[in-house]
Design a protein around this motif. Structure first.
Motif, PDB file in Angstrom:
ATOM      1  N   LYS A 133       0.853  -1.157  -0.160  1.00 39.20           N
ATOM      2  CA  LYS A 133       0.116   0.194   0.034  1.00 39.20           C
ATOM      3  C   LYS A 133       0.844   1.321   0.146  1.00 39.20           C
ATOM      4  O   LYS A 133       0.496   2.243  -0.917  1.00 39.20           O
ATOM      5  N   VAL A 134       1.955   1.087   0.831  1.00 40.78           N
ATOM      6  CA  VAL A 134       2.589   2.316   0.673  1.00 40.78           C
ATOM      7  C   VAL A 134       3.603   2.594  -0.496  1.00 40.78           C
ATOM      8  O   VAL A 134       3.537   3.699  -0.936  1.00 40.78           O
ATOM      9  N   SER A 135       3.845   1.426  -1.102  1.00 49.31           N
ATOM     10  CA  SER A 135       4.564   1.400  -2.451  1.00 49.31           C
ATOM     11  C   SER A 135       3.585   2.119  -3.382  1.00 49.31           C
ATOM     12  O   SER A 135       4.177   2.967  -4.344  1.00 49.31           O
ATOM     13  N   GLU A 136       2.293   1.594  -3.389  1.00 48.73           N
ATOM     14  CA  GLU A 136       1.601   2.071  -4.297  1.00 48.73           C
ATOM     15  C   GLU A 136       1.201   3.704  -4.228  1.00 48.73           C
ATOM     16  O   GLU A 136       1.155   4.251  -5.252  1.00 48.73           O
ATOM     17  N   LEU A 137       1.096   3.986  -3.084  1.00 50.46           N
ATOM     18  CA  LEU A 137       0.754   5.525  -2.736  1.00 50.46           C
ATOM     19  C   LEU A 137       2.062   6.235  -3.142  1.00 50.46           C
ATOM     20  O   LEU A 137       2.034   7.313  -3.694  1.00 50.46           O
TER      21      LEU A 137
ATOM     22  N   ILE B 270       4.532  10.152  -6.991  1.00 47.67           N
ATOM     23  CA  ILE B 270       5.727  10.470  -7.557  1.00 47.67           C
ATOM     24  C   ILE B 270       5.158  11.017  -8.973  1.00 47.67           C
ATOM     25  O   ILE B 270       5.541  11.759  -9.826  1.00 47.67           O
ATOM     26  N   GLU B 271       3.906  10.248  -9.478  1.00 48.73           N
ATOM     27  CA  GLU B 271       3.344  10.616 -10.862  1.00 48.73           C
ATOM     28  C   GLU B 271       2.728  11.884 -10.953  1.00 48.73           C
ATOM     29  O   GLU B 271       2.903  12.567 -11.795  1.00 48.73           O
ATOM     30  N   ARG B 272       2.134  12.132  -9.703  1.00 50.55           N
ATOM     31  CA  ARG B 272       1.661  13.603  -9.756  1.00 50.55           C
ATOM     32  C   ARG B 272       2.750  14.454  -9.540  1.00 50.55           C
ATOM     33  O   ARG B 272       2.268  15.868  -9.904  1.00 50.55           O
ATOM     34  N   CYS B 273       3.585  14.299  -9.058  1.00 51.47           N
ATOM     35  CA  CYS B 273       4.803  15.127  -8.893  1.00 51.47           C
ATOM     36  C   CYS B 273       5.487  15.584 -10.165  1.00 51.47           C
ATOM     37  O   CYS B 273       5.783  16.714 -10.507  1.00 51.47           O
ATOM     38  N   ASN B 274       5.475  14.261 -10.904  1.00 50.03           N
ATOM     39  CA  ASN B 274       6.028  14.819 -12.290  1.00 50.03           C
ATOM     40  C   ASN B 274       5.101  15.442 -13.076  1.00 50.03           C
ATOM     41  O   ASN B 274       5.600  16.128 -14.288  1.00 50.03           O
ATOM     42  N   ALA B 275       3.723  15.349 -12.831  1.00 53.35           N
ATOM     43  CA  ALA B 275       2.634  16.106 -13.475  1.00 53.35           C
ATOM     44  C   ALA B 275       2.424  17.629 -12.995  1.00 53.35           C
ATOM     45  O   ALA B 275       1.377  18.360 -13.387  1.00 53.35           O
ATOM     46  N   ASP B 276       3.621  17.840 -11.943  1.00 51.35           N
ATOM     47  CA  ASP B 276       3.473  19.187 -11.357  1.00 51.35           C
ATOM     48  C   ASP B 276       2.202  19.325 -10.458  1.00 51.35           C
ATOM     49  O   ASP B 276       1.444  20.604 -10.595  1.00 51.35           O
ATOM     50  N   ASP B 277       1.625  18.482  -9.994  1.00 52.41           N
ATOM     51  CA  ASP B 277       0.424  18.188  -9.159  1.00 52.41           C
ATOM     52  C   ASP B 277       0.776  18.243  -7.769  1.00 52.41           C
ATOM     53  O   ASP B 277       0.621  17.008  -7.107  1.00 52.41           O
ATOM     54  N   ASP B 278       1.413  18.980  -7.186  1.00 49.40           N
ATOM     55  CA  ASP B 278       2.135  18.975  -5.846  1.00 49.40           C
ATOM     56  C   ASP B 278       1.158  18.742  -4.937  1.00 49.40           C
ATOM     57  O   ASP B 278       1.473  18.001  -3.919  1.00 49.40           O
TER      58      ASP B 278
ATOM     59  N   ARG C 124      -1.794  16.919  -4.983  1.00 45.92           N
ATOM     60  CA  ARG C 124      -2.092  15.719  -4.732  1.00 45.92           C
ATOM     61  C   ARG C 124      -1.216  14.703  -4.404  1.00 45.92           C
ATOM     62  O   ARG C 124      -1.357  13.711  -3.810  1.00 45.92           O
ATOM     63  N   ALA C 125       0.114  15.184  -5.007  1.00 48.37           N
ATOM     64  CA  ALA C 125       1.424  14.251  -4.707  1.00 48.37           C
ATOM     65  C   ALA C 125       1.700  14.314  -3.075  1.00 48.37           C
ATOM     66  O   ALA C 125       1.653  13.312  -2.321  1.00 48.37           O
ATOM     67  N   ASP C 126       1.456  15.455  -2.478  1.00 54.15           N
ATOM     68  CA  ASP C 126       1.433  15.467  -0.880  1.00 54.15           C
ATOM     69  C   ASP C 126       0.419  14.740  -0.254  1.00 54.15           C
ATOM     70  O   ASP C 126       0.861  14.063   0.824  1.00 54.15           O
ATOM     71  N   ASP C 127      -0.707  14.916  -0.828  1.00 47.87           N
ATOM     72  CA  ASP C 127      -1.867  14.042  -0.308  1.00 47.87           C
ATOM     73  C   ASP C 127      -1.705  12.506  -0.301  1.00 47.87           C
ATOM     74  O   ASP C 127      -1.692  11.731   0.757  1.00 47.87           O
ATOM     75  N   PHE C 128      -1.124  12.054  -1.434  1.00 43.95           N
ATOM     76  CA  PHE C 128      -0.560  10.576  -1.418  1.00 43.95           C
ATOM     77  C   PHE C 128       0.259  10.207  -0.483  1.00 43.95           C
ATOM     78  O   PHE C 128       0.512   9.270   0.062  1.00 43.95           O
ATOM     79  N   PHE C 129       1.346  11.143  -0.456  1.00 48.53           N
ATOM     80  CA  PHE C 129       2.519  10.777   0.771  1.00 48.53           C
ATOM     81  C   PHE C 129       2.072  10.974   2.005  1.00 48.53           C
ATOM     82  O   PHE C 129       2.463  10.225   2.928  1.00 48.53           O
ATOM     83  N   ALA C 130       1.076  11.870   2.277  1.00 52.71           N
ATOM     84  CA  ALA C 130       0.710  11.935   3.666  1.00 52.71           C
ATOM     85  C   ALA C 130      -0.321  10.462   3.897  1.00 52.71           C
ATOM     86  O   ALA C 130      -0.096  10.070   4.977  1.00 52.71           O
TER      87      ALA C 130
END
Length: 53
Positions: A20-24, A29-37, A39-45
């Motif tokens: 689950k952690v790996s998937e999130l 990372i995908e959101r980071c690469n798309a400049d959607d910081d 949502r990326a932070d939400d996945f990391f949280a």
């Protein structure tokens, strides 16, 4: 992402939680690469919550 990886290195997780952690992390990372910081932070949280951090 740096905090997530540091927590991941020391976390004692079962296989389901590791997956689950790996998937999130991958989604973040995908959101980071798309400049959607935001949502990326939400996945990391979410991944940090799975690890109890």
């Amino acid at each position: 992402m740096k905090a997530l990886r540091a927590a991941e290195a020391t976390a004692k997780l079962n296989d389901a939680d590791k997956n689950k952690v790996s998937e999130l992390e991958t989604k973040g990372i995908e959101r980071c690469n798309a400049d959607d910081d935001k949502r990326a932070d939400d996945f990391f949280a979410q991944a940090m919550k799975v690890m109890g951090k």
